[in-house]
Design an enzyme around this catalytic site. Structure first.
Site, short mmCIF file in Angstrom:
data_model
loop_
_atom_site.label_atom_id
_atom_site.label_comp_id
_atom_site.label_asym_id
_atom_site.label_seq_id
_atom_site.Cartn_x
_atom_site.Cartn_y
_atom_site.Cartn_z
N LEU A 1 0.86 -1.18 0.00
CA LEU A 1 0.00 0.00 0.00
C LEU A 1 0.90 1.22 0.00
CD1 LEU A 1 -2.81 -0.77 2.64
CD2 LEU A 1 -3.04 -0.73 0.15
N ASP A 2 0.48 2.26 -0.71
CA ASP A 2 1.23 3.51 -0.67
C ASP A 2 1.28 4.04 0.75
OD1 ASP A 2 1.54 3.44 -3.40
OD2 ASP A 2 -0.19 4.72 -3.81
N ARG A 3 2.30 4.83 1.03
CA ARG A 3 2.44 5.42 2.37
C ARG A 3 1.18 6.18 2.79
NH1 ARG A 3 3.98 10.50 3.89
NH2 ARG A 3 4.63 11.03 1.77
N HIS B 1 -0.48 3.58 -8.18
CA HIS B 1 -1.31 4.78 -8.22
C HIS B 1 -2.49 4.66 -9.18
CE1 HIS B 1 1.93 7.77 -6.53
NE2 HIS B 1 1.82 6.66 -5.82
#
Length: 524
Positions: free
Chosen positions: A161-163, A259
């Site tokens: 997961l993105d930050r 993204h």
């Protein structure tokens, strides 16, 4: 010649354990010493060290990396380097810093499921913290927090997961369990469901099937591009709030690109409401990147921001019934004046003396970038430089009297060289740190980098939540985030079970098709 070995990170932290502080809803780490280190990658071979540092890392200014190399802070194979040093195969690059780690939200990860016998762990990750150590994050990561707060070691993450994104993280507590869980992700039979909060009134349903590609790794920028990887996402509006003019949107990615949801929402013209990369006027203009192509110069963006302010003031004037004389006496309510000031400061004629080098824009892009996208990257960097304190062109380090004396001697030699060759360097203050920083407030007394105020908590994450992952063997669901409105919760309660059943059927169909494909290949 044997390869130089890395310093063990555990030894670094054991010698001077970082102190964790919880305050005002944030988890902060007191500054500590750390050695950034990496072996040279193939694309670095034959390039100068200063060029590699500037284009690949870009956490600090080019003037900082030049200074760090000259003073022996940045080394190759634990040996001093020069500005002309070239990176070669097998080289170990190290840079010892006084680390100022960014804060994250104070909420702890929520344990959704744990099976110690099977070595399975599923948690809901809060937005703001990266999963692994990366960039300036070492202690404020999901894995470190699980170790510090829950005493969990040897964790193997199976998804990413993105930050800035919150939600489901599937983890193995043993390597074999991590491999087993990760196999389902590798097979592509995991169905993922997300919830987002976006700008504007989202349509009832939308499906986006547009290729996307990463064009700037330093900023993490992904764009819609015809030469990108195929990506498809289905969306459905859950609720709309006319007061905030935002919608809660159900998102189901059918592919797993970096993204993907964020870029596809931007493409539709409904970016995530607080997304720093894809939703701001000052970067993308008034259309905010709708349609996947900005075609906006910075000059045009500045003009649009000023026009938005004029329209806002005219609207306020109309509402308040002000006459022309009253308007002259009162200051304009310039909503975007700060944005204009930032762009002009960082991208104006005098900016080259203060900001990081932009020579690397497009260097690592797999496709040729049109000038409009280079302008977007410049504006994104201007935003980040401002949030980082903008004065980071003056940053430096000091680790004790011996090294500080070495810094001083290097500075004297450099100044002599400048005088000898008749250089009139307008950047002298960037090298003469003592004269710039001594006696000034707002700087770290150890390393002189600007001390940045903690950001508001709501700016540490984005409104994107991985709410459920489903495989042929399991289904894990995270609690709904607190930024979902009442209408969104009602939609979820009304549709959850039926949608979950549909997802399970879809996963089983994928498995069936996979088995039939394998049987056909074996039979052929």
């Amino acid at each position: 010649m044997p390869q130089t070995q890395k310093v063990d990170v555990k030894d670094i932290f054991a010698a001077d354990p970082p102190r964790i502080v919880y305050k005002e809803g944030l988890r902060s780490v007191q500054p500590y010493y750390y050695v950034y280190q990496t072996y040279a990658k193939q694309r670095w071979f034959g390039r100068r060290l200063v060029e590699v540092c500037t284009t690949e890392f870009r956490d600090r200014s080019k003037s900082y990396y030049e200074w760090a190399i000259q003073t022996g802070i940045a080394t190759i194979n634990s040996q001093p380097a020069t500005l002309d040093s070239v990176v070669r195969n097998g080289d170990l690059i190290q840079n010892r810093v006084h680390a100022h780690e960014p804060p994250v939200v104070a909420e702890l990860p929520v344990i959704i499921y744990e099976n110690k016998e099977r070595g399975w762990l599923v948690v809901s990750k809060p937005g703001s913290m990266p999963v692994h150590a990366a960039g300036r994050y070492r202690k404020n990561t999901l894995l470190e927090i699980l170790q510090d707060e829950y005493k969990m070691n040897s964790l193997y993450c199976c998804n990413r997961l993105d930050r800035l994104t919150s939600g489901v993280m599937v983890i193995g507590t043993r390597k074999s369990a991590g491999q087993q869980l990760g196999a389902a992700f590798m097979r592509g039979v995991i169905k993922k469901e997300y919830i987002a909060r976006v700008l504007g009134r989202f349509p009832d349903r939308e499906t986006v099937d547009e290729p996307i590609i990463t064009v700037d790794r330093q900023m993490g920028l992904v764009i819609r591009h015809e030469h990108g990887k195929q990506a498809k996402t289905m969306f459905e509006r859950m609720s709309y709030d006319p007061v905030t003019d935002t919608s809660i949107v159900y998102c189901q990615p059918l592919t797993g690109r970096t993204h993907q949801i964020r870029v596809h929402l931007q493409y539709l013209g409904y970016p995530i409401a607080n997304d720093p990369l894809y939703s701001s006027y000052e970067v993308w203009g008034v259309k905010r990147g709708k349609g996947g192509w900005p075609t906006y110069t910075t000059e045009r963006v500045l003009g649009e921001l000023l026009e938005l302010d004029r329209e806002h003031d005219q609207e306020q004037e109309h509402k308040q019934g002000q006459n022309q004389e009253q308007r002259k006496e009162q200051p304009l309510n310039t909503c975007h004046s700060k944005d204009v000031e930032i762009l002009e400061k960082h991208l104006g004629d005098n900016a080259k003396h203060f900001i990081r080098s932009d020579d690397d824009i497009g260097f690592n892009s797999p496709v040729e970038l049109h000038e409009e996208y280079k302008e977007v990257i410049r504006r994104l960097r201007a935003q980040k430089d401002e949030s980082d304190g903008w004065a980071r062109w003056r940053d430096a380090l000091g680790f004790g009297s011996d090294e500080q004396e070495k810094q001083k001697q290097n500075q004297i030699k450099e100044d002599q060289q400048h005088q000898k060759h008749g250089h009139n360097d307008t950047n002298t203050d960037a090298h003469n740190l003592n004269s710039v920083t001594q006696g000034l407030g707002g700087y770290c007394p150890t390393c002189f980098i600007p001390l940045i105020p903690d950001p508001p908590r709501e700016k540490l994450f984005i409104y994107l939540h991985a709410t459920r992952y489903t495989s042929p063997d399991w289904c894990f669901q995270a609690p709904l985030p607190n930024w979902i409105d009442e209408g969104g919760r009602k939609w979820w309660d009304a549709n959850n079970e039926q949608r979950k059943q549909g997802i399970v059927e879809n996963v089983n169909q994928l498995v069936k098709e996979e088995e039939e494909r394998k049987a056909a290949e074996e039979g052929g």
